[in-house]
Structure formats: structure tokens, C-alpha cells
Design an enzyme around this catalytic site. Sequence first.
Site, mmCIF file in Angstrom:
data_model
loop_
_atom_site.group_PDB
_atom_site.id
_atom_site.type_symbol
_atom_site.label_atom_id
_atom_site.label_comp_id
_atom_site.label_asym_id
_atom_site.label_seq_id
_atom_site.Cartn_x
_atom_site.Cartn_y
_atom_site.Cartn_z
ATOM 1 N N PHE A 109 0.818 -1.225 0.000
ATOM 2 C CA PHE A 109 0.000 0.000 0.000
ATOM 3 C C PHE A 109 0.849 1.271 0.000
ATOM 4 C CE2 PHE A 109 -0.132 2.545 3.879
ATOM 5 C CZ PHE A 109 0.632 1.794 4.756
ATOM 6 N N LYS A 110 2.134 1.141 0.323
ATOM 7 C CA LYS A 110 3.006 2.322 0.333
ATOM 8 C C LYS A 110 3.027 3.016 -1.037
ATOM 9 C CE LYS A 110 4.826 1.539 4.544
ATOM 10 N NZ LYS A 110 4.247 0.264 5.007
#
Length: 493
Positions: A109-110
Amino acid sequence: MMYRSTRGRSSFITSSEAIIRGIAEDGGLYIPACIPKIDISFSELSDMSYKQAAAYILGKFLTDFSEDELKEYIGKAYDEKFTTAETVALTKADNAFFLELYHGPTLAFKDMALSLLPYLLKGAMKKNAITKELVILTATSGDTGKAALEGFAGVAGTKIVVFYPQEGVSEIQKRQMITQEGENTLVVGIRGNFDDAQNGVKAIFNDSAYRDRLEKKGYLLSSANSINIGRLIPQLVYYFFAYARLVRNSVIIDGEKINIAVPTGNFGNILAAFYAKEMGLPVNKLICASNENNILYDFIRTGVYDMHRSFKTTVSPSMDILISSNLERLLYYISGEDGSAVEALMNRLEAQGKYEISKTMKKGLKEFWGGYADDEDTLSRIREVYGKYKYIIDTHTAVAYSVYKQYAEATGDSTVTVIASTASPFKFTRSVCGSLDINSAGLDDFELLKQLSDSTGLEVPPTIKGLESKNIVHDRICGKEEMMDVVNEFLKV
Ligand SMILES: *Cc1c(COP(=O)(O)O)cnc(C)c1O
């Protein structure tokens, strides 16, 4: 919209300045002077694409960027590097909706924020007429590093240095980082854990004499960690987007509350959900899920943050953290925006490794529910979800699923819940194969990619195909006290 420090002793600055500086001069974190409210309906929002929703939310916070600038950055950030039609995906399994945030280039998700940050930073530099070269210092528990490298590699006018715990990341994560090409990149393993890496980076930031020296040489330090407000704000978007999709699909009606469960490490992703709630997203509980490094679970239950415990290495390495930096931002809000109270708590943490918040502040934790899962539980949840729903989740997401189940059981609450699904199962193949009883004997982590794919019918994501045959570019390892030397060497100062 102006930005101020959580510790209240830095002057107000614009969003572009806050993004450049990363951390405030008084050691605090930048926060917007107020949290804006959304002023459109969820049915309007549900007609928007992910990019349109992003432009709307970002426009509320990053007011010194024009609408056209933001749209340009968003268009470049969320392009075909993301392999799903709508940038993120929402998949129902059990009574929950998994918000898949891992379809970007590095499979975690970064990417949602770090695909955008380089454009914001470059734009901010131009806006503030800064001609110095930007040096991004990053500590990573495994996923931020590669996502930041992906964003900044080859970007003119920037250099990026990533420190990762040498023994604390998955084989796939490590290989993604050490094969990073680009003259302006440096990846260094440290003999220590993530907290050591993060402390080292913070120490460099807080050394004003050192920063002055670098500035004289033409370098400006900034951060790609979630202490940078430019990381946090893009993360609000997907909570709104998920809610709007649930409305559109008639899972909920406009205004109905949902729960959000987040696998938590540095408290960035769940803080974004908190901000979304403050902006007007109808949220019942924010479910904060930890692994065995369960300092946040204890904190939410007791109001005591106590570092006197051992650091554990778990199957969810990106959450192996004891110092959750973004909690400082929450402390600011639950203290009634009292910068000196926040500063006192942070000083106590540094001096004594422990603090306790006041009774009034504890009341502010009511909207959170904390839980944790040990490794055995985490792995059994992957098996459970796959067995029942033929859906594969990674170890971090499994921690959140476990805590969501614990929450539902303990409270009987049946509110629709969105679970942040933070990484692809292919990033943690050994653990995932182990939990699904997929034979992994004698196979390395790369052979396991194919094994997992063959056993489940899921395709190996294209970005990690062939990873094992890429050249290793970075082989530097250093002690945690040598981090500044390594930076100096790289910058030739
Ligand atoms: C970084 C990360 C987390 C933790 O997110 P925070 O914002 O640090 O709380 C959880 N899961 C994965 C896969 C991550 O990479």
C-alpha cells in the site's frame, strides 16, 4: 490551509513547505491547522474515478498547489503502473470488504502515497524556488524502501538513501530493494531493527548543525517516511473511495457508518482513516491491529505507551515496530491540540521509554479498538480465509482480519467493515505457502512464487517476475551508528 507542528513551537508554513521539510524544527510532525470537512455528497463522490476523488481530497489540504498541478501529478502517479482498473480494488470475503491497496508497482500500500510524493516534492521545490538538490532519507521496515526508490529513482535533482534492517525484511522485499537501479539511489542494510533505522534517520534530521553543513554543500534533507504530511494525505483518498463504492453497490446507504480495520505499524495508515473520519466519513470504530509487537494494543487499552519490552521478529515484518511515529499526531488531537502536552509526552518517551496520557486524553481513544494476533493465529487466518472464500491474503492483512474477527466476537457489532489489505501475498510467499500447506521444501523464495501461483491459480504479479535474475546493485551493510557516515560518503561531503 497552513501547517503547524504537533509540538507547537514552529511557525505556520504552507503545505508545499511542510512537504519539503518533512519534520518540523521543534522535532514535531506537521499537521494541517484544521481538518477540512467534505462538502460533497457520497453519491457525488461515488460517480468519481479514483483520480477524481484524489484531486478532490488533496485539493482540500494542499491549497498552495493549483487544481491543474494536482491533477497532473495524480495522473502521472496512478497510471498503468497500477494493475487494477480503479487503482485499488474492493473484494468481499466473510462479512468484510478487503480494500486491496497493493496493485501498484511494489505490491504494497506504500505505493498509494509514494507514487505521488516525488511529484509533490518536485512541484513544491519549484514553488518555493529551491534549487538545492533534495536528499530523501528513508528508514524502511520493508515496503516503504522499495516504493520510495521506485518513485525517486532517476528523478533529476533528487537523491534517495534507504536504510533497511538487514535481518528484518522478507527475501522478496530485500531483493526488490538491492536490485534498484539509478545513479541517485543508495540502499543500505543496517545491523539493527526498524526502530534503529528510524531513530538513526531522525537523529540525522534533528542535527541542525549537520543540516546546515549539507545546505552549504547544496543539499536539502527530506523524508519519504509517513512522518511527511505528503505521505499521509494521499492515504485518505482510498477510505473515501471505498465508502463511495459501497454506497454505489448498495452495500450501505449514504451516511451509514462503517468500521475500518488497519494492520498497523507506524500508525500512518490508520491515522489517515482517523483524518477521513474527522473530515466527515461515517466511521463507527477504527480497529487498530498489531502483531506481537503489540505496544499500540496496550496503549489503546490502558493509555500507557511503554517501550520496555523486547522487539519481536514476526511473519508480518512491515509491522515490526515499537516506535509508532504517527501516534504523535493523534496525541495532538486527543489532547485538545495542546502542543506543549505533546512535547512533554514525547520528551518523557525519550528520557524514560514510557508515558501515560491523561484521563481526558484517554477519552479520545474511544473511537479506536485495539487488538493483536501472534504468528500462529495470523497464519491460521490466511488458511481460514482461503479455505472458506478461496481468497488469499498476505500476513499483514491477516493480522487485521484476525483482529476484526476478535472485535466482532467481543462486541457483537455487525457494522460493515473495510479491512485495509496492505500487501500482495506474493511479497511474503514463504509464510503464505507455509500457512496453506503448499510444499516449500528445498525451494527458495523465488521458486515459491511459481509454486504459490501454480497451487492457487493466482498469477505472479509482473513486477516481481524475474526478480531473482536481476543484478544486485547494493551490498552495503553498516552499523546503526554509521548511518551518517554512509550518507556523507554517498554525497561526497
Ligand atoms: C507499512 C505497512 C504496514 C503498516 O502501516 P503503517 O502506516 O506504518 O501503520 C502494514 N502492512 C504493510 C504491508 C506495510 O507495508
